[in-house]
Design an enzyme around this catalytic site. Structure first.
Site, PDB file in Angstrom:
ATOM      1  N   SER A 255       0.850  -1.192   0.000  1.00 18.97           N
ATOM      2  CA  SER A 255       0.000   0.000   0.000  1.00 18.97           C
ATOM      3  C   SER A 255       0.881   1.236   0.000  1.00 18.97           C
ATOM      4  O   SER A 255       2.024   1.197   0.462  1.00 18.97           O
ATOM      5  CB  SER A 255      -0.885   0.024   1.245  1.00 18.97           C
ATOM      6  OG  SER A 255      -0.101   0.461   2.328  1.00 18.97           O
ATOM      7  N   LYS A 256       0.314   2.306  -0.520  1.00 21.54           N
ATOM      8  CA  LYS A 256       1.116   3.509  -0.680  1.00 21.54           C
ATOM      9  C   LYS A 256       1.481   4.148   0.658  1.00 21.54           C
ATOM     10  O   LYS A 256       2.311   5.037   0.700  1.00 21.54           O
ATOM     11  CB  LYS A 256       0.425   4.492  -1.607  1.00 21.54           C
ATOM     12  CG  LYS A 256      -0.877   5.041  -1.111  1.00 21.54           C
ATOM     13  CD  LYS A 256      -1.437   5.983  -2.157  1.00 21.54           C
ATOM     14  CE  LYS A 256      -2.842   6.407  -1.777  1.00 21.54           C
ATOM     15  NZ  LYS A 256      -3.561   7.015  -2.861  1.00 21.54           N
ATOM     16  N   ARG A 257       0.851   3.700   1.726  1.00 24.23           N
ATOM     17  CA  ARG A 257       1.231   4.269   3.025  1.00 24.23           C
ATOM     18  C   ARG A 257       2.607   3.755   3.464  1.00 24.23           C
ATOM     19  O   ARG A 257       3.294   4.395   4.234  1.00 24.23           O
ATOM     20  CB  ARG A 257       0.207   3.935   4.100  1.00 24.23           C
ATOM     21  CG  ARG A 257      -1.128   4.419   3.724  1.00 24.23           C
ATOM     22  CD  ARG A 257      -2.075   4.825   4.800  1.00 24.23           C
ATOM     23  NE  ARG A 257      -3.349   5.071   4.156  1.00 24.23           N
ATOM     24  CZ  ARG A 257      -3.613   6.100   3.384  1.00 24.23           C
ATOM     25  NH1 ARG A 257      -2.708   7.036   3.181  1.00 24.23           N
ATOM     26  NH2 ARG A 257      -4.779   6.219   2.787  1.00 24.23           N
ATOM     27  N   LYS A 258       2.970   2.586   2.955  1.00 26.19           N
ATOM     28  CA  LYS A 258       4.258   2.014   3.392  1.00 26.19           C
ATOM     29  C   LYS A 258       5.323   2.013   2.307  1.00 26.19           C
ATOM     30  O   LYS A 258       6.507   2.011   2.593  1.00 26.19           O
ATOM     31  CB  LYS A 258       4.026   0.581   3.870  1.00 26.19           C
ATOM     32  CG  LYS A 258       2.930   0.488   4.905  1.00 26.19           C
ATOM     33  CD  LYS A 258       3.215  -0.523   5.985  1.00 26.19           C
ATOM     34  CE  LYS A 258       2.250  -0.350   7.140  1.00 26.19           C
ATOM     35  NZ  LYS A 258       1.463  -1.512   7.411  1.00 26.19           N
TER      36      LYS A 258
END
Ligand code: GLU
Length: 485
Positions: free
Chosen positions: A257-260
């Site tokens: 995911s783009k959060r990580k």
């Protein structure tokens, strides 16, 4: 059966709802390698039936990124082909026609339930600890009532009549036979009240009409496959072969995911990752070449690829490994590729042209160019010697403000100075920050300097990927120097 009926035909079917995702390239690569191994066709179909979320700018970026990676398709929205159109929003009449076929065959029914009723139903189910799902209320409506309600112009959807007993099985080429209990499958909506199809109907109809022989897609679609199998049966069509590739994961094994991790292909391109390195790296995800060989070309992969070589243990999208792979390819470059890469990707004429009005102001000799403008060409910046947190603000406030800003920028596809300015001014006013605090902070984060060319033009030229990356990178830096409470 003619020879062409046996031809392998596979597809990638991205939904153009955001940045071009590394997961799309990963699945495209396996489809491409499989098709080319068997002299087959690789089709690109755009699944844009979600009219609220689909964006044409996103479609253009997907096409550009896949081409950059060398995953050229044989048929697609930009080049046509014998089974077009290849954009689902241009095929709605076909889906309506097919929903009617299922109604006539008695495998689908019209459902008039209102959103309020469905919401209340779900609430009740949750209260009773039951799985949520449609209670098949309209499945038993008499033909007379259905006709009368239609004549009265009542809005409705068309649902698939799922079998309520027994099991649905299919063979996954990587996992063997999988079995699903039918009573757990909801009566799926096929056609929405606005006449647009759902993913399930459009995807199956298109795969059939486009003569797809093998559906190679990500693991997250496994739960849709029994529904698709039932749809194939309802139409009386033979099924394609199925293969679900393991999901890409973050280092902590959660779904990528783009959060990580940065997940946008545009980011990796902007970060100076070579397409051949990224492709090789993606080829290592979920599959092994054998004999511990890690560095290979797509052509070599095509020759060796077998479903049997797929590894189901979640492949980790490991940036350290990707960087190692990139370095390996950089060192393999011959002189002309080295020069052409720098010229075409890093110092491209279009980038230099865009920089001209911003940099001339502060230059009197060309020797100053590199020194003054390094931040236009680099990736992560050094924030050590800058006081970025504005007076009177806490690191928490700054981190919150930047988190919100990144979310807002994520949605801004029209990446030009006036649009960036409008978005930023609005955010500044909403959170009531002084212009000086907001703009100087952002300038320092985006450029690593207190002075730079005009902020919004600078952000526009730096590009979405780099601006978002630097803000996220700074938030991480902030968390490491001042652990946030
Ligand atoms: N539109 C789906 C996606 O966004 C396609 C899934 C499939 O390949 O069936 O990935």
């Amino acid at each position: 059966m003619s020879a062409t009926d046996n031809k392998v035909r596979v597809r990638i079917a991205p939904s153009p709802t955001g940045d071009p995702h590394v997961g799309t390239a990963y699945i495209a690569l396996f489809n491409y390698a499989f098709a080319k191994k068997y002299g087959g066709d690789f089709i690109l179909r755009i699944e844009d039936t979600d009219q609220v979320r689909a964006k044409s700018s996103s479609e253009a970026l997907i096409l550009e990124s896949l081409r950059w990676l060398g995953l050229e398709w044989d048929e697609g929205p930009d080049k046509g082909g014998p089974y077009g159109p290849y954009r689902q929003s241009e095929r709605t009449a076909i889906y309506r026609e097919h929903a009617e076929i299922l109604l006539k065959k008695g495998h689908a029914y019209r459902c008039f339930c209102s959103n309020d009723r469905l919401t209340e139903l779900r609430r009740q189910q949750r209260l009773q600890g039951l799985p949520t799902g449609y209670d098949r209320f309209c499945r038993s409506l008499g033909e007379g009532e259905v006709q009368a309600r239609m004549a009265a112009g009542e809005g409705h959807v068309i649902r698939l009549m799922m079998p309520t007993e027994g099991v649905t099985k299919f063979v996954d080429e990587a996992r063997g036979e999988l079995e699903f209990e039918n009573h757990r499958l909801d009566d799926q909506v096929l056609l929405k009240s606005d006449g647009f199809p759902t993913y399930h109907l459009a995807n199956v109809v298109d795969d059939r009409l486009m003569r797809i022989t093998h559906v190679i897609r990500a693991e997250e679609w496994i739960s849709s496959t029994p529904k698709h199998v039932i749809l194939y049966q309802a139409f009386g069509w033979p099924q394609p072969k199925w293969c679900h590739m393991p999901l890409l994961r973050n280092a902590d094994r959660s779904k990528i995911s783009k959060r990580k991790n940065p997940v946008s292909l545009s980011y990796y391109r902007r970060a100076g990752i070579l397409p051949e390195a990224l492709i090789n790296f993606l080829g290592l995800m979920g599959w092994s070449f054998g004999n511990d060989v890690e560095v290979f070309t797509v052509k070599q992969m095509m020759e060796k690829f077998e479903f049997a070589g797929i590894n189901l243990g979640g492949p980790v999208f490991d940036l350290v490994k990707l960087t190692w792979m990139n370095q390996t390819y950089m060192h393999k470059m011959d002189d002309s590729r080295f020069v052409s890469y720098l010229r075409d990707e890093i110092f491209s004429p279009s980038y230099l042209k865009a920089l001209k009005p911003l940099v001339l102001e502060r230059m009197s000799r060309f020797e100053q160019f590199v020194d003054h403008n390094g931040f236009f060409f680099s990736g992560a910046l050094d924030y050590k010697n800058l006081e970025i947190i504005p007076k009177g603000k806490t690191p928490e406030e700054l981190s919150l403000m930047l988190g919100q800003l990144v979310e807002l920028l994520d949605e801004l596809y029209d990446w030009h100075a006036p649009q960036i300015q409008a978005l930023i001014e609005k955010h500044k006013d909403e959170i009531k920050w002084k212009p000086k605090d907001y703009f100087l902070t952002l300038r320092m984060i985006a450029t690593g300097r207190k002075d730079s060319p005009p902020l919004f033009d600078t952000l526009a030229v730096l590009g979405r990927e780099m601006v978002r990356f630097r803000i996220r990178d700074y938030v991480n830096h902030l968390a490491s120097v001042t652990p946030l409470s």
